[in-house]
Design a protein around this motif. Structure first.
Motif, mmCIF file in Angstrom:
data_model
loop_
_atom_site.group_PDB
_atom_site.id
_atom_site.type_symbol
_atom_site.label_atom_id
_atom_site.label_comp_id
_atom_site.label_asym_id
_atom_site.label_seq_id
_atom_site.Cartn_x
_atom_site.Cartn_y
_atom_site.Cartn_z
ATOM 1 N N LYS A 1 -26.928 -31.806 -27.013
ATOM 2 C CA LYS A 1 -25.584 -31.641 -27.576
ATOM 3 C C LYS A 1 -24.663 -32.771 -27.097
ATOM 4 O O LYS A 1 -23.904 -33.349 -27.880
ATOM 5 C CB LYS A 1 -25.016 -30.278 -27.159
ATOM 6 C CG LYS A 1 -23.817 -29.837 -27.987
ATOM 7 C CD LYS A 1 -23.243 -28.522 -27.494
ATOM 8 C CE LYS A 1 -23.789 -27.333 -28.234
ATOM 9 N NZ LYS A 1 -23.017 -26.092 -27.953
ATOM 10 N N VAL B 1 -23.307 -34.496 -30.240
ATOM 11 C CA VAL B 1 -21.975 -33.965 -30.605
ATOM 12 C C VAL B 1 -21.205 -33.583 -29.329
ATOM 13 O O VAL B 1 -20.973 -32.409 -29.062
ATOM 14 C CB VAL B 1 -22.075 -32.748 -31.561
ATOM 15 C CG1 VAL B 1 -22.297 -33.182 -32.992
ATOM 16 C CG2 VAL B 1 -23.160 -31.764 -31.118
ATOM 17 N N GLU C 1 -18.180 -33.543 -28.432
ATOM 18 C CA GLU C 1 -16.966 -32.718 -28.554
ATOM 19 C C GLU C 1 -17.306 -31.222 -28.584
ATOM 20 O O GLU C 1 -16.540 -30.385 -28.093
ATOM 21 C CB GLU C 1 -16.130 -33.120 -29.773
ATOM 22 C CG GLU C 1 -16.762 -32.882 -31.128
ATOM 23 C CD GLU C 1 -17.686 -34.010 -31.578
ATOM 24 O OE1 GLU C 1 -18.080 -33.990 -32.751
ATOM 25 O OE2 GLU C 1 -18.009 -34.904 -30.769
ATOM 26 N N LYS C 2 -18.461 -30.868 -29.135
ATOM 27 C CA LYS C 2 -18.871 -29.449 -29.174
ATOM 28 C C LYS C 2 -19.262 -28.959 -27.780
ATOM 29 O O LYS C 2 -18.976 -27.829 -27.405
ATOM 30 C CB LYS C 2 -20.030 -29.248 -30.161
ATOM 31 C CG LYS C 2 -19.596 -29.461 -31.605
ATOM 32 C CD LYS C 2 -20.632 -28.992 -32.593
ATOM 33 C CE LYS C 2 -20.067 -29.098 -34.009
ATOM 34 N NZ LYS C 2 -21.002 -28.621 -35.027
ATOM 35 N N TYR C 3 -19.903 -29.831 -27.037
ATOM 36 C CA TYR C 3 -20.258 -29.480 -25.651
ATOM 37 C C TYR C 3 -18.987 -29.253 -24.839
ATOM 38 O O TYR C 3 -18.866 -28.238 -24.114
ATOM 39 C CB TYR C 3 -21.097 -30.598 -25.024
ATOM 40 C CG TYR C 3 -21.252 -30.448 -23.526
ATOM 41 C CD1 TYR C 3 -22.218 -29.603 -22.979
ATOM 42 C CD2 TYR C 3 -20.407 -31.142 -22.651
ATOM 43 C CE1 TYR C 3 -22.343 -29.457 -21.602
ATOM 44 C CE2 TYR C 3 -20.532 -30.997 -21.272
ATOM 45 C CZ TYR C 3 -21.497 -30.157 -20.760
ATOM 46 O OH TYR C 3 -21.610 -30.003 -19.400
ATOM 47 N N GLU D 1 -15.925 -28.626 -25.877
ATOM 48 C CA GLU D 1 -15.159 -27.464 -26.368
ATOM 49 C C GLU D 1 -15.686 -26.185 -25.728
ATOM 50 O O GLU D 1 -14.910 -25.353 -25.254
ATOM 51 C CB GLU D 1 -15.271 -27.380 -27.901
ATOM 52 C CG GLU D 1 -14.512 -26.207 -28.510
ATOM 53 C CD GLU D 1 -15.222 -24.856 -28.384
ATOM 54 O OE1 GLU D 1 -14.536 -23.842 -28.127
ATOM 55 O OE2 GLU D 1 -16.459 -24.804 -28.528
ATOM 56 N N LYS D 2 -17.018 -26.047 -25.708
ATOM 57 C CA LYS D 2 -17.619 -24.831 -25.136
ATOM 58 C C LYS D 2 -17.323 -24.736 -23.639
ATOM 59 O O LYS D 2 -17.007 -23.667 -23.114
ATOM 60 C CB LYS D 2 -19.130 -24.840 -25.375
ATOM 61 C CG LYS D 2 -19.815 -23.550 -24.915
ATOM 62 C CD LYS D 2 -21.298 -23.560 -25.222
ATOM 63 C CE LYS D 2 -21.941 -22.251 -24.787
ATOM 64 N NZ LYS D 2 -23.400 -22.241 -25.026
ATOM 65 N N ARG E 1 -10.786 -35.312 -30.721
ATOM 66 C CA ARG E 1 -11.885 -34.561 -31.346
ATOM 67 C C ARG E 1 -12.126 -33.232 -30.640
ATOM 68 O O ARG E 1 -12.406 -32.216 -31.281
ATOM 69 C CB ARG E 1 -13.175 -35.401 -31.331
ATOM 70 C CG ARG E 1 -13.219 -36.476 -32.406
ATOM 71 C CD ARG E 1 -14.624 -37.003 -32.619
ATOM 72 N NE ARG E 1 -15.128 -37.717 -31.470
ATOM 73 C CZ ARG E 1 -14.970 -39.026 -31.270
ATOM 74 N NH1 ARG E 1 -14.312 -39.749 -32.164
ATOM 75 N NH2 ARG E 1 -15.455 -39.609 -30.203
ATOM 76 N N GLU F 1 -11.889 -29.561 -32.356
ATOM 77 C CA GLU F 1 -13.025 -28.641 -32.280
ATOM 78 C C GLU F 1 -12.608 -27.324 -31.630
ATOM 79 O O GLU F 1 -13.016 -26.248 -32.050
ATOM 80 C CB GLU F 1 -14.165 -29.299 -31.484
ATOM 81 C CG GLU F 1 -15.436 -28.478 -31.380
ATOM 82 C CD GLU F 1 -16.125 -28.230 -32.709
ATOM 83 O OE1 GLU F 1 -16.889 -27.240 -32.796
ATOM 84 O OE2 GLU F 1 -15.900 -28.992 -33.682
ATOM 85 N N TYR F 2 -11.755 -27.421 -30.610
ATOM 86 C CA TYR F 2 -11.285 -26.216 -29.909
ATOM 87 C C TYR F 2 -10.475 -25.318 -30.855
ATOM 88 O O TYR F 2 -10.690 -24.110 -30.914
ATOM 89 C CB TYR F 2 -10.436 -26.593 -28.687
ATOM 90 C CG TYR F 2 -10.197 -25.419 -27.766
ATOM 91 C CD1 TYR F 2 -11.047 -25.177 -26.692
ATOM 92 C CD2 TYR F 2 -9.142 -24.525 -27.984
ATOM 93 C CE1 TYR F 2 -10.857 -24.083 -25.856
ATOM 94 C CE2 TYR F 2 -8.946 -23.429 -27.155
ATOM 95 C CZ TYR F 2 -9.808 -23.219 -26.095
ATOM 96 O OH TYR F 2 -9.619 -22.120 -25.278
ATOM 97 N N ARG G 1 -12.740 -23.717 -33.482
ATOM 98 C CA ARG G 1 -13.641 -22.697 -32.934
ATOM 99 C C ARG G 1 -12.906 -21.457 -32.444
ATOM 100 O O ARG G 1 -13.431 -20.352 -32.476
ATOM 101 C CB ARG G 1 -14.428 -23.336 -31.777
ATOM 102 C CG ARG G 1 -15.443 -22.452 -31.074
ATOM 103 C CD ARG G 1 -16.643 -22.166 -31.935
ATOM 104 N NE ARG G 1 -17.660 -21.390 -31.226
ATOM 105 C CZ ARG G 1 -17.541 -20.133 -30.837
ATOM 106 N NH1 ARG G 1 -16.411 -19.484 -31.035
ATOM 107 N NH2 ARG G 1 -18.531 -19.521 -30.211
#
Length: 316
Positions: free
Chosen positions: A237, A241, A243-245, A247-248, A278, A282-283, A286
């Motif tokens: 991840k 991606v 930004e997804k990592y 965000e989580k 980014r 993403e935050y 989500r």
């Protein structure tokens, strides 16, 4: 893609250094002045301020900050003020210590920095700790974790956009075979994940998804409790991606029973000048709430003000 607000007219480093010195003097520290200066200067400007401060007052600015500030606010200010390579070297060193060890932080640094940035981290680590990052990671990890993390922190990936589609197809097939056989730490899996350029890896994983009907990280969830698999999924991840990592990571840090301030501080300080736009997008996508609102609801005082300044709260 950074959100750091740097004023159109930036005062000279000598002026900033003098103002910071004034912020430390007198009966109480002027925390707002510290935020107004350091949270609104880029890495090159902060390095010049540190240099000028040392020349003028014979002391490292970081030492002054350490003496004048405390708790989460101090950690946020000091971490952000550090040169990025020095900061990552410090974080990596903390991650190899017995009581603060973290495979995740090592993986995060190795996978979300550019090849040149990671090279600079290794040089800074060498200078600061008189040993190599690779040897410390190898010494403080074992088994599958060592197999994955040592080549990750040692990598110097090709940075270009060129992609070999024949290679992408053949390596997607290799990954599928190894994952189907539950050979998650097979040397071929490790080789592909730790050496291929990010563009090449994206092409391979896109082909994997198309050819086999599943995203690779879905197939790597065969055993949800397997900690090595969690780390391998996170590495993929981060490489594809990030930004997804992040965000989580932020969501988990903020939503925990009792905020994980260290994770929150680390992500904001290390990504403020990189991809915070980014991450914020993403935050919100989500969580249906802005990152600014989430941070403001979960932190307070000068620590909250510093974090909000770093993520560019109030930017148009």
């Amino acid at each position: 893609m950074a959100t750091l607000k740097v004023p159109a007219h930036v005062p000279a480093p000598s002026e900033d250094a003098e103002q910071l010195r004034k912020a430390f003097e007198g009966w109480g520290t002027n925390e707002q002045l510290i935020i107004d200066i350091l949270a609104h200067r880029n890495a090159a400007q902060r390095n010049l301020i540190r240099k000028t401060y040392r020349e003028a007052y014979g002391e490292d600015l970081l030492k002054s900050l350490d003496e004048e500030l405390s708790s989460d606010f101090e950690r946020a200010v000091v971490l952000f003020t550090l040169d990025p390579a020095e900061r990552d070297a410090f974080l990596a060193h903390e991650a190899t210590k017995r009581f603060t060890s973290s495979h995740w932080v090592l993986m995060e640094i190795a996978c979300t920095r550019s090849s040149h940035e990671l090279f600079d981290v290794r040089k800074a680590y060498h200078d600061l700790y008189k040993k190599s990052l690779e040897e410390d990671v190898a010494h403080h990890t074992k088994g599958d974790y060592r197999k994955l993390l040592v080549p990750l922190v040692s990598a110097f990936r090709y940075q270009g956009e060129e992609v070999n589609m024949t290679l992408a197809r053949s390596e997607a097939k290799i990954l599928r075979e190894k994952i189907s056989d539950k050979q998650y730490s097979d040397e071929e899996v490790i080789r592909i994940v730790t050496t291929r350029s990010k563009a090449q890896l994206n092409a391979t994983l896109n082909h994997y998804n198309t050819a086999f009907g599943n995203a690779i990280n879905k197939d790597l969830k065969a055993d949800p409790e397997d900690e090595f698999l969690k780390l391998l999924r996170a590495a993929i991840k981060c490489l594809t991606v990030p930004e997804k990592y992040f965000e989580k990571l932020l969501r988990q840090a903020i939503n925990k029973l009792g905020t994980d301030e260290w994770a929150l501080t680390r992500v904001v300080a290390t990504r403020a000048e990189v991809d915070m736009v980014r991450i914020k997008e993403e935050y919100q996508r989500r969580n249906s709430v802005t990152l600014e609102k989430a941070i403001a609801g979960d932190t307070s005082g000068d620590y909250e003000k510093m974090l909000l300044a770093l993520i560019g709260a109030g930017d148009v």
